[in-house]
Design an enzyme around this catalytic site. Structure first.
Site, mmCIF file in Angstrom:
data_model
loop_
_atom_site.group_PDB
_atom_site.id
_atom_site.type_symbol
_atom_site.label_atom_id
_atom_site.label_comp_id
_atom_site.label_asym_id
_atom_site.label_seq_id
_atom_site.Cartn_x
_atom_site.Cartn_y
_atom_site.Cartn_z
ATOM 1 N N SER A 10 36.446 27.256 49.604
ATOM 2 C CA SER A 10 37.186 27.207 48.342
ATOM 3 C C SER A 10 36.558 26.156 47.437
ATOM 4 O O SER A 10 36.556 24.964 47.778
ATOM 5 C CB SER A 10 38.644 26.845 48.600
ATOM 6 O OG SER A 10 39.226 26.424 47.373
ATOM 7 N N HIS A 35 35.517 31.473 47.605
ATOM 8 C CA HIS A 35 36.955 31.555 47.309
ATOM 9 C C HIS A 35 37.237 30.794 46.013
ATOM 10 O O HIS A 35 36.884 29.615 45.874
ATOM 11 C CB HIS A 35 37.746 30.972 48.478
ATOM 12 C CG HIS A 35 39.224 31.157 48.373
ATOM 13 N ND1 HIS A 35 39.859 32.341 48.667
ATOM 14 C CD2 HIS A 35 40.198 30.287 48.017
ATOM 15 C CE1 HIS A 35 41.166 32.193 48.492
ATOM 16 N NE2 HIS A 35 41.401 30.958 48.083
ATOM 17 N N ASP A 37 40.085 29.683 43.381
ATOM 18 C CA ASP A 37 41.531 29.464 43.259
ATOM 19 C C ASP A 37 41.955 29.317 41.799
ATOM 20 O O ASP A 37 41.613 28.327 41.150
ATOM 21 C CB ASP A 37 41.919 28.190 44.015
ATOM 22 C CG ASP A 37 41.929 28.398 45.517
ATOM 23 O OD1 ASP A 37 42.613 29.337 45.977
ATOM 24 O OD2 ASP A 37 41.260 27.627 46.216
ATOM 25 N N MET A 39 44.855 28.675 39.209
ATOM 26 C CA MET A 39 46.207 28.096 39.097
ATOM 27 C C MET A 39 46.571 27.946 37.630
ATOM 28 O O MET A 39 45.727 27.564 36.813
ATOM 29 C CB MET A 39 46.246 26.734 39.780
ATOM 30 C CG MET A 39 45.814 26.793 41.234
ATOM 31 S SD MET A 39 45.930 25.182 42.010
ATOM 32 C CE MET A 39 45.228 25.530 43.616
ATOM 33 N N MET A 145 49.100 32.356 53.459
ATOM 34 C CA MET A 145 49.023 30.938 53.078
ATOM 35 C C MET A 145 49.532 30.090 54.251
ATOM 36 O O MET A 145 50.657 30.292 54.733
ATOM 37 C CB MET A 145 49.895 30.645 51.851
ATOM 38 C CG MET A 145 49.417 31.272 50.542
ATOM 39 S SD MET A 145 47.719 30.926 50.080
ATOM 40 C CE MET A 145 47.752 29.145 49.878
ATOM 41 N N ASP A 183 44.532 30.796 54.427
ATOM 42 C CA ASP A 183 44.174 29.820 53.393
ATOM 43 C C ASP A 183 45.059 28.585 53.497
ATOM 44 O O ASP A 183 46.278 28.671 53.327
ATOM 45 C CB ASP A 183 44.364 30.501 52.025
ATOM 46 C CG ASP A 183 43.883 29.641 50.863
ATOM 47 O OD1 ASP A 183 43.410 28.517 51.084
ATOM 48 O OD2 ASP A 183 43.995 30.134 49.720
HETATM 49 C C1 DX5 Z 1 45.709 26.120 47.817
HETATM 50 C C2 DX5 Z 1 44.461 26.983 47.706
HETATM 51 C C3 DX5 Z 1 43.471 26.808 48.792
HETATM 52 C C4 DX5 Z 1 42.897 25.430 48.923
HETATM 53 C C5 DX5 Z 1 42.597 25.214 50.357
HETATM 54 O O1 DX5 Z 1 46.596 26.509 46.839
HETATM 55 O O2 DX5 Z 1 44.816 28.352 47.675
HETATM 56 O O3 DX5 Z 1 42.437 27.772 48.699
HETATM 57 O O4 DX5 Z 1 41.716 25.232 48.197
HETATM 58 O O5 DX5 Z 1 42.167 23.894 50.499
HETATM 59 P P1 DX5 Z 1 42.119 23.201 51.908
HETATM 60 O O6 DX5 Z 1 41.133 23.971 52.755
HETATM 61 O O7 DX5 Z 1 41.641 21.839 51.562
HETATM 62 O O8 DX5 Z 1 43.488 23.249 52.481
HETATM 63 ZN ZN ZN Z 2 43.207 29.916 47.828
#
Ligand code: DX5
Ligand code: ZN
Length: 226
Positions: A10, A35, A37, A39, A145, A183
């Site tokens: 990610s 990946h 992300d 937001m 998740m 994830d």
């Molecule tokens: C959280 C994201 C993840 C995040 C994971 O909302 O969807 O993809 O980047 O990060 P780590 O691996 O540090 O938990």
């Molecule tokens: Zn993610």
């Protein structure tokens, strides 16, 4: 049958001032997917990047020998459809969204697939898998998740393992080719447990980008997966 495991770093935990280089480095280190992300400071309390950044990174998402590396877009946004379409146009290869973020889940899936992009559904830690009863035939990916969405670097929530087991049963019973991705909080020391529960695709942000040697971490993850 042997499972093909995929590691999806990610870039949420990458150096945003050098994103193109970071994508290249992590691909050189052995990343199978990138990946991404997304937001929106509405569905989740954080704000990251949009389709323009995806489009800018697309040319960097390939191996040294020129093989394209899929961009795995994880939408943590509401509403879903308009931005999903923009990400499809920006070069996303897979687009996943949270069913609770869309008023019409089936329509959102169709909207993504109509652009020729693979579609996935994402389930928060307290979210049941019920919607899969009516959507499993339509999707290419289930993303479980194992942290609450919004931030990198959180600890793995153990109840995700039971949910992964449940999702694995549903996928196997369907006979369809659906990736089971996890994830949040994935590290070298828990990836094997997550795989044993039935996952085949692993997102890892801080575990990889938090260390100077990305390849060292990816290699150790592969070693743990066997
Ligand atoms: C959280 C994201 C993840 C995040 C994971 O909302 O969807 O993809 O980047 O990060 P780590 O691996 O540090 O938990
Ligand atoms: Zn993610």
């Amino acid at each position: 049958m042997t499972t093909t495991y995929r590691i999806a770093p990610s870039i949420l935990s990458a150096d945003f001032a050098r994103l193109g280089e970071e994508v290249k480095s992590v691909i050189d280190a052995g990343a199978d997917w990138i990946h991404f992300d997304v937001m929106d400071n509405h569905y989740v309390p954080n704000l990251t990047f949009g389709p323009m950044i995806c489009q800018a990174l697309k040319p960097h998402a390939k191996t040294a020998s020129g093989v394209a590396v899929p961009i795995d877009v994880h939408l943590m946004i509401s509403p879903v459809d308009a931005l999903a379409a923009s990400f499809a146009e920006a070069g996303a290869d897979l687009i996943s969204f949270h069913p609770d973020a869309s008023g019409h889940v089936h329509r959102s899936i169709q909207a993504i697939k109509s652009k020729g992009v693979k579609a996935g559904l994402v389930f928060n830690p307290a979210e049941p898998l019920d919607v899969l009863e009516w959507t499993l035939d339509e999707i290419d990916l289930i993303l479980i998740m194992s942290v609450n969405p919004g931030f990198g670097g959180q600890s793995f929530i153990d109840s995700a393992l039971r949910k992964i087991e449940h999702a694995r049963k549903l996928i196997d019973a369907s006979g369809r080719d659906i990736r089971l991705e996890v994830d949040g909080g994935i590290k070298v020391d828990n990836i094997r447990r997550v795989a044993d529960a039935g996952a085949d695709t692993f997102v890892a942000g801080s575990a990889i980008f938090g260390k100077p040697d990305y390849k060292g971490v990816v290699d150790q993850m592969r070693l743990a997966l066997g």
